[in-house]
Design an enzyme around this catalytic site. Structure first.
Site, PDB file in Angstrom:
ATOM      1  N   LYS A 294       5.995   3.180  -3.797  1.00  0.00           N
ATOM      2  CA  LYS A 294       6.560   3.850  -4.934  1.00  0.00           C
ATOM      3  C   LYS A 294       6.549   3.181  -5.952  1.00  0.00           C
ATOM      4  CE  LYS A 294       9.740   3.273  -0.914  1.00  0.00           C
ATOM      5  NZ  LYS A 294      11.564   2.418  -0.721  1.00  0.00           N
TER       6      LYS A 294
ATOM      7  N   TYR B 149      -4.020  -2.922 -11.201  1.00  0.00           N
ATOM      8  CA  TYR B 149      -3.446  -4.083 -12.691  1.00  0.00           C
ATOM      9  C   TYR B 149      -4.841  -3.340 -13.743  1.00  0.00           C
ATOM     10  CZ  TYR B 149      -2.331  -6.796  -9.042  1.00  0.00           C
ATOM     11  OH  TYR B 149      -1.323  -7.834  -8.158  1.00  0.00           O
TER      12      TYR B 149
ATOM     13  N   ILE C 208      -5.137  -3.861  -7.385  1.00  0.00           N
ATOM     14  CA  ILE C 208      -6.778  -3.343  -8.531  1.00  0.00           C
ATOM     15  C   ILE C 208      -6.589  -1.579  -9.470  1.00  0.00           C
ATOM     16  CG2 ILE C 208      -9.196  -3.265  -8.534  1.00  0.00           C
ATOM     17  CD1 ILE C 208     -10.158  -5.458  -6.369  1.00  0.00           C
TER      18      ILE C 208
ATOM     19  N   ILE D  12       2.386 -11.674  -7.080  1.00  0.00           N
ATOM     20  CA  ILE D  12       2.827 -10.484  -7.183  1.00  0.00           C
ATOM     21  C   ILE D  12       3.631  -9.742  -5.893  1.00  0.00           C
ATOM     22  CG2 ILE D  12       1.833  -8.202  -7.937  1.00  0.00           C
ATOM     23  CD1 ILE D  12       4.669  -7.041  -8.638  1.00  0.00           C
TER      24      ILE D  12
END
Length: 180
Positions: free
Chosen positions: A100, A138, A135, A91
């Site tokens: 955001k 995720y 991180i 990504i």
């Protein structure tokens, strides 16, 4: 093809996207946070190489704000070995859109879509240890750290670890995701 989340549209790559993609990759902080290659100015040869990679992806989407249609970034699932149903997730979010929640929203959608519609077994990714914001995203979604490539990236005069993370469709690391 076009998909939507609460605030985003995930759509196909268009020729008109290239200038803003090139601007995104020519942002020093963006390159340092996400890239493994040298942080250098990018030009047309980069677009040609990157375009070739995008065409080989199982899923490649441009992310836009639903209301304004402003460019947010891109997502990709690349599956070099189909037998294992393990796709590499990538990504990129343009710096003006950081903070955001768009990266989280897009990542959640791609993970869910990958398992539900593309029949993936796992999704893997690499992230630089200093990219703590990514991180955290995720881990919130359900990715688990699986290992490290110690001193795998030279950045700004020092060696940094590359963190390998993964999420598996059977729920071992997948949190419940709401469908949007």
């Amino acid at each position: 093809m076009m998909f939507a989340t609460k605030r985003l549209i995930l759509r196909e790559l268009r020729q008109s996207d290239w200038p803003v993609i090139l601007d995104m990759f020519n942002d020093y902080e963006f390159q340092e946070n996400g890239g493994l290659d040298f942080t250098v100015p990018r030009g047309n040869e980069f677009i040609e190489r990157w375009s070739g990679w995008a065409k080989t992806c199982l899923l490649f989407t441009i992310i836009e704000e639903k209301e304004s249609l402003r460019f947010v970034g891109f997502t990709a699932l690349h599956m070099p070995i189909a037998k294992n149903r393990d796709a590499d997730f990538t990504i990129g979010v343009i710096r003006a859109q950081w903070g955001k929640g768009y990266g989280t929203e897009a990542t959640e959608w791609v993970v869910e879509y990958g398992f539900r519609a593309l029949n993936l077994h796992r999704i893997s990714l690499w992230v630089t240890e200093t990219n703590v914001r990514a991180i955290s995203v995720y881990k919130t979604i359900g990715f688990a750290e699986e290992g490290r490539k110690m001193a795998g990236k030279w950045s700004d005069g020092r060696w940094l670890d590359q963190v390998m993370m993964g999420i598996v469709e059977d729920g071992r690391s997948l949190k419940n995701l709401e469908r949007t």
